[in-house]
Design a protein around this motif. Structure first.
Motif, short mmCIF file in Angstrom:
data_model
loop_
_atom_site.label_atom_id
_atom_site.label_comp_id
_atom_site.label_asym_id
_atom_site.label_seq_id
_atom_site.Cartn_x
_atom_site.Cartn_y
_atom_site.Cartn_z
N VAL A 91 0.86 -1.18 0.00
CA VAL A 91 0.00 0.00 0.00
C VAL A 91 0.90 1.23 0.00
O VAL A 91 1.89 1.29 0.74
CB VAL A 91 -0.92 0.00 1.23
CG1 VAL A 91 -1.90 1.17 1.18
CG2 VAL A 91 -1.68 -1.32 1.33
N LEU B 171 -7.59 3.71 0.34
CA LEU B 171 -7.71 3.53 1.79
C LEU B 171 -8.94 4.22 2.34
O LEU B 171 -9.54 3.77 3.32
CB LEU B 171 -6.46 4.07 2.49
CG LEU B 171 -5.17 3.27 2.39
CD1 LEU B 171 -4.07 3.98 3.15
CD2 LEU B 171 -5.36 1.86 2.93
N ILE C 234 0.99 -7.82 4.24
CA ILE C 234 0.84 -6.42 3.80
C ILE C 234 2.05 -5.63 4.26
O ILE C 234 2.50 -5.78 5.41
CB ILE C 234 -0.44 -5.78 4.39
CG1 ILE C 234 -1.69 -6.47 3.87
CG2 ILE C 234 -0.49 -4.29 4.07
CD1 ILE C 234 -2.98 -6.00 4.54
N ASP D 148 2.64 -1.64 4.51
CA ASP D 148 1.90 -0.39 4.39
C ASP D 148 2.86 0.79 4.43
O ASP D 148 3.40 1.13 5.48
CB ASP D 148 0.88 -0.29 5.52
CG ASP D 148 0.15 1.04 5.53
OD1 ASP D 148 0.17 1.73 4.49
OD2 ASP D 148 -0.46 1.39 6.57
N ALA E 85 1.88 3.80 2.91
CA ALA E 85 1.06 4.94 2.48
C ALA E 85 1.06 6.05 3.53
O ALA E 85 1.16 5.80 4.73
CB ALA E 85 -0.38 4.49 2.23
N ASP F 157 -4.03 8.76 7.19
CA ASP F 157 -3.14 8.11 8.16
C ASP F 157 -3.85 7.58 9.40
O ASP F 157 -3.24 6.85 10.19
CB ASP F 157 -2.03 9.09 8.57
CG ASP F 157 -1.08 9.37 7.44
OD1 ASP F 157 -0.10 8.62 7.30
OD2 ASP F 157 -1.31 10.33 6.68
N LYS G 132 -5.98 3.88 7.64
CA LYS G 132 -5.20 2.79 8.23
C LYS G 132 -6.07 1.89 9.11
O LYS G 132 -5.89 0.66 9.13
CB LYS G 132 -4.03 3.34 9.05
CG LYS G 132 -3.04 4.16 8.25
CD LYS G 132 -2.57 3.41 7.01
CE LYS G 132 -1.67 4.25 6.13
NZ LYS G 132 -0.33 4.42 6.64
N LEU H 118 -7.88 -0.36 6.77
CA LEU H 118 -6.99 -1.37 6.21
C LEU H 118 -6.69 -2.46 7.23
O LEU H 118 -6.71 -3.66 6.90
CB LEU H 118 -5.68 -0.71 5.75
CG LEU H 118 -4.62 -1.65 5.18
CD1 LEU H 118 -5.13 -2.34 3.91
CD2 LEU H 118 -3.33 -0.88 4.89
N PHE I 79 1.66 -8.09 8.93
CA PHE I 79 1.39 -6.70 8.58
C PHE I 79 2.60 -5.86 9.00
O PHE I 79 2.93 -5.78 10.18
CB PHE I 79 0.14 -6.21 9.32
CG PHE I 79 -0.45 -4.92 8.80
CD1 PHE I 79 0.22 -3.72 8.98
CD2 PHE I 79 -1.66 -4.91 8.16
CE1 PHE I 79 -0.32 -2.52 8.50
CE2 PHE I 79 -2.22 -3.73 7.68
CZ PHE I 79 -1.54 -2.52 7.84
N PHE J 214 4.18 -2.14 9.15
CA PHE J 214 3.69 -0.76 9.17
C PHE J 214 4.86 0.20 9.38
O PHE J 214 5.71 -0.01 10.25
CB PHE J 214 2.68 -0.58 10.29
CG PHE J 214 2.26 0.84 10.55
CD1 PHE J 214 1.59 1.57 9.57
CD2 PHE J 214 2.54 1.46 11.76
CE1 PHE J 214 1.21 2.89 9.80
CE2 PHE J 214 2.16 2.76 12.01
CZ PHE J 214 1.49 3.48 11.02
#
Length: 325
Positions: A6, A52, A68, A70, A72, A86, A90, A93, A105, A107
């Motif tokens: 993402v 998102l 994932i 992330d 973004a 944000d 998020k 997601l 995940f 992040f």
């Protein structure tokens, strides 16, 4: 591993995609505009259109996905606010990932975000960290301090073009890291069980002050910088002004980051225990000196090629015989 990236078209996200593909992962990219992301498809990634801020578009993008990454974040000049992208985005997601049974995940947060509750982006990153930790997902949180890529437009280009380099005298030294190196940690986290449900700093080899970066650029470019100083109080005043206008909310929230700079405390952390966990060699991490040296070398070579082509064109023009009347 079937991986969804993402924020794949961003400065960091594209490096994550490139690294993941190079290491043999099946990569899918969530993009708002497939037309602007054709380069990712050319690399070998699958594109799926989604947003998102439109939660209904997320479940289809997550079909068959096991992990994932992330990367973004909202853009300072974009139409969507920090809260919309944000935080709201998020949360959507993470919830969609949990519902889809995603196994990992990764992040990207920001170093020291917990220390600045009055800075919108920092506080939202902190809250997202907590939300992710409580989601039930197996996660890894990475905390960069700054990207080397951002220094090109901030320092290198203005110095090359003889424009002013704007700095604040109180700016905190920052341990910038090349996004290619940050991407290594993100992709590696998927394969190392010891990174599960943990948070790690991901920072460069040392913290640099603005004046040190300017001096380095001057030495590598052979040009003197025109330095213009912006007092922190001026930036604070600009933030107050822009907050009155809807078009300025994103700018105001970004200007709040001046409170991080105003502390003067270095944005850095020890990486001594991080490299062994990820199984990466610190000697392979790009230093700021090497990064800027490579940039200025490429620019110098390009300028020489342009000068050569211009010179060749002039000579050819002089040799062209005059037409007879």
């Amino acid at each position: 591993m079937n991986l969804l990236v993402v924020g794949a078209t961003g400065t960091l996200g594209r490096q994550v995609v490139r690294r993941a593909l190079d290491e043999g992962h099946q990569v899918r990219c969530l993009v708002r505009s497939p037309r602007k992301a054709t380069f990712l498809k050319e690399w070998g990634a699958e594109l799926v259109q989604g947003n998102l801020c439109e939660p209904d578009t997320l479940p289809p993008a997550l079909e068959g996905i096991t992990a994932i990454i992330d990367a973004a974040t909202s853009r300072p000049t974009g139409s969507l606010t920090i809260k919309q992208v944000d935080w709201d985005g998020k949360v959507a997601l993470i919830q969609a990932a949990a519902a889809a049974g995603v196994e990992r995940f990764v992040f990207f947060s920001i170093l020291n975000c917990e220390k600045f509750p009055k800075v919108p982006l920092m506080e939202i990153k902190r809250c997202t960290e907590l939300f992710l930790a409580e989601s039930g997902l197996n996660y890894t949180i990475l905390q960069p301090a700054g990207f080397m890529q951002g220094l090109i437009m901030q320092y290198a280009v203005p110095i090359l073009e003889g424009q002013a380099v704007w700095i604040t005298g109180e700016a905190a030294p920052t341990a910038y890291m090349d996004t290619q190196d940050i991407a290594k940690f993100a992709v590696r986290a998927l394969e190392v069980p010891e990174t599960t449900n943990k948070t790690f700093p991901v920072v460069g080899t040392r913290a640099w002050r603005a004046d040190e970066i300017i001096s380095l650029c001057e030495r590598l470019s052979g040009k003197d910088a025109r330095i213009a100083r912006l007092p922190i109080n001026f930036l604070r005043a600009m933030r107050q002004i822009t907050r009155f206008f809807q078009w300025g909310w994103n700018i105001a929230d970004r200007l709040a980051f001046t409170e991080v700079l105003a502390t003067g405390k270095p944005m850095t952390a020890s990486m001594d225990e991080v490299y062994p966990v990820f199984g990466l060699d610190p000697n392979d991490t790009t230093t700021l000196e090497a990064y800027l040296q490579e940039y200025f070398s490429r620019i110098t070579k390009k300028l020489r090629e342009i000068d050569y082509e211009k010179s060749k064109a002039k000579k050819k023009k002089r040799k062209t015989p005059m037409k007879k009347p």
